[in-house]
Design a protein around this motif. Structure first.
Motif, short mmCIF file in Angstrom:
data_model
loop_
_atom_site.label_atom_id
_atom_site.label_comp_id
_atom_site.label_asym_id
_atom_site.label_seq_id
_atom_site.Cartn_x
_atom_site.Cartn_y
_atom_site.Cartn_z
N ALA A 53 -4.53 -7.13 -25.85
CA ALA A 53 -4.89 -5.73 -26.08
C ALA A 53 -5.55 -5.12 -24.85
O ALA A 53 -5.25 -3.97 -24.47
CB ALA A 53 -5.82 -5.61 -27.29
N ALA A 54 -6.44 -5.87 -24.21
CA ALA A 54 -7.12 -5.36 -23.02
C ALA A 54 -6.14 -5.17 -21.87
O ALA A 54 -6.27 -4.21 -21.08
CB ALA A 54 -8.23 -6.32 -22.62
N THR A 55 -5.17 -6.06 -21.74
CA THR A 55 -4.14 -5.89 -20.69
C THR A 55 -3.36 -4.61 -20.91
O THR A 55 -3.14 -3.82 -19.97
CB THR A 55 -3.19 -7.09 -20.70
N PHE A 56 -2.93 -4.39 -22.14
CA PHE A 56 -2.17 -3.19 -22.48
C PHE A 56 -2.97 -1.91 -22.21
O PHE A 56 -2.49 -0.97 -21.56
CB PHE A 56 -1.75 -3.26 -23.95
N LEU A 57 -4.21 -1.87 -22.68
CA LEU A 57 -5.03 -0.66 -22.53
C LEU A 57 -5.38 -0.40 -21.08
O LEU A 57 -5.43 0.76 -20.64
CB LEU A 57 -6.29 -0.80 -23.39
#
Length: 545
Positions: free
Chosen positions: A33-37
């Protein structure tokens, strides 16, 4: 540069990941999720954010595949040695010197360290538990003391340096942007400091509970479900009744041999007069190979029946394999400290270990299976790859998130155009907070150590290495410390915590299971010796390096 939304998103991802680790949960979802955001916030493109999820894991896989391959080849080699029966032959000679509990403690620690250094602690625990642990307990070493020796030497000292396979140093160095060989060298020194201190302190606290050699100690450990007379008489069925439930079949033979020797009887696995009923049914290498089990090499039982040729080959490989790896280490050290041969640097060490393991795998498979070796060798390799993916696959999305924080990989992950400036999120964040960061190497070193210990709370010794490595690469220049030293210190925290020494929900459970001790008691007993060792090693790392 001015911090943007992507920087704050990246920082939030780090905070969330650490919080999830403290709660002892898996961090794959927060990392993805952090990579995507982060990618979405930087590019402003939702599609690029989604693509970056795949790109981050793909980049991590490309950078770390050499690690997967070395794990696969060494695991495949161990599988071929197990089929041949040579894995247990390698440590059987040490039973002869385990005459009392004091010697047994150090023998178990030494053997566990050597095996774990070359094959990781995973196979070391069942081997030690099956062959040496019953002998050590009969010699007077309490089960908790034996478990401490195994955990500290294997899951701690050997795995935290990982000097031969260099999986952990490779992960740390890749994230820190430094040399894997340099991290491995410093991790080896630090791991020895922690391990020696922890082993000595654990021995001091255990030695009062060491008793005189006694058959009663062994029977009490195993539940006392069989009488000494029944076992000494050579009844394998009787020995099986008291063998540890979690140990392989070879434990039965080891216990029966030892007790029979104590009683003056002929051990059931010895050549000579035929053993009583049941001894000839003990599975040897041929049986264990067919069933895929780790049964002991006792094919010469019952007066030499079975497959003595295969047993001789098992003995030969039990000598050749350790000598080969010892020569390999000597070769690398010779290149490092002399000018006689070129130094093995970077990924060359892992490549050399992998190549040697592959050659030994081929030879062991050929002498074991002959014409069937073409098929069985491939099976061992596939098994090795499956184990590598199971052991390290979860690291890929986690490493991908921390890779996106470095300008070395961020452009590739987010698919930026050729020549476009890639962001360096972590470095920018550290620069922005530089005024608030203590410029004290001791404070930074202990902060990295604590972060490493925290990241190990999820029970995985390697999952936190991308984080400690990234922080080491960013904080090192601001404090005047070598990033390799900080990365090695962080590696100590990660592995000693999550690798299976400080926390009870890690692979420490396997050690406790074989030793038949409560895992919480084992973790508590190891806590003070290991923490004292980690503090001493961190201080030494700052002063020496």
């Amino acid at each position: 540069m001015e911090l943007g939304a992507a920087h704050w998103m990246y920082l939030a991802g780090i905070v969330v990941i650490i919080a999830v680790m403290i709660m002892r949960k898996n961090i794959v979802i927060p990392a993805v999720a952090a990579t995507f955001l982060t990618a979405w916030a930087f590019t402003g493109n939702l599609i690029t954010g989604l693509q970056s999820i795949f790109g981050a894991s793909l980049t991590a896989a490309a950078e770390l595949f050499n690690i997967f391959l070395i794990i696969a080849l060494v695991t495949a080699l161990l599988g071929s040695l197990r089929a041949l029966g040579a894995d247990q032959r390698m440590i059987e000679p040490f039973r002869a010197i385990m005459r009392n509990g004091h010697a047994s403690y150090w023998v178990i620690a030494g053997v566990t360290y050597v095996i774990s250094l070359f094959f990781w602690p995973t196979p070391a625990v069942p081997l030690i538990g099956a062959i040496l642990l019953p002998v050590a307990i009969r010699a007077g070493l309490p089960p908790l003391g034996a478990a401490l020796a195994i955990a500290i030497a294997g899951q701690g000292m050997a795995l935290s340096s990982d000097y031969v396979m260099q999986v952990a140093p490779g992960l740390s160095a890749k994230a820190a942007g430094t040399s894997a060989g340099l991290v491995a060298d410093r991790a080896l020194v630090l791991s020895l400091i922690v391990g020696v201190i922890a082993l000595v302190l654990a021995y001091v606290t255990t030695r009062r509970t060491i008793t005189a050699p006694s058959l009663d100690s062994l029977l009490a450990w195993e539940g006392g479900s069989a009488t000494p007379t029944a076992i000494a008489g050579g009844s394998v069925a009787g020995a099986a009744a008291v063998a540890p439930a979690v140990a392989p079949a070879v434990a039965t033979v080891a216990v029966a041999d030892q007790i029979a020797a104590d009683r003056g009887a002929e051990p059931p696995g010895s050549p000579g007069p035929p053993s009583p009923a049941g001894a000839s049914d003990v599975p040897g290498p041929a049986a264990s190979h067919g069933a895929g089990e780790a049964a002991g090499p006792v094919s010469e039982a019952a007066g030499g029946t079975g497959l003595p040729g295969l047993a001789r080959r098992a003995k030969a490989f039990a000598v050749v394999v350790p000598l080969t790896f010892a020569g390999l280490v000597a070769y690398m050290l010779l290149g490092k400290f002399t000018d006689l041969i070129p130094e093995t640097i970077g990924g060359q060490a892992a490549a050399l270990v992998g190549g040697v393991a592959a050659v030994l795998l081929l030879l062991a498979t050929v002498v074991t299976d002959g014409r069937r070796s073409l098929e069985t060798c491939a099976t061992h390799v596939v098994d090795g790859l499956v184990f590598a993916v199971k052991a390290m696959g979860v690291v890929l999305p986690i490493a991908g998130f921390f890779f996106i924080g470095s300008d070395t990989f961020a452009g590739k992950i987010m698919g930026l155009e050729e020549g476009a400036k890639a962001p360096n999120f972590l470095f920018d964040l550290v620069n922005a907070a530089q005024s608030g960061i203590p410029h004290n190497s001791f404070v930074i070193a202990f902060a990295i150590l604590v972060i490493g210990v925290i990241t190990g709370l999820d029970g995985s010794g390697f999952a936190g290495l991308p984080l400690t490595g990234s922080l080491s690469g960013a904080l090192g220049p601001t404090t005047g410390m070598d990033p390799a030293t900080l990365a090695a210190i962080g590696q100590m925290g990660c592995v000693w915590s999550g690798g299976g020494v400080l926390i009870a929900w890690s692979s420490l459970m396997a050690v406790a299971g074989f030793a038949r001790v409560p895992v919480l008691d084992l973790a508590r007993k190891a806590f003070v010796p290991v923490v004292v060792g980690l503090v001493a090693a961190t201080l030494a790392g700052v002063i020496i390096f």
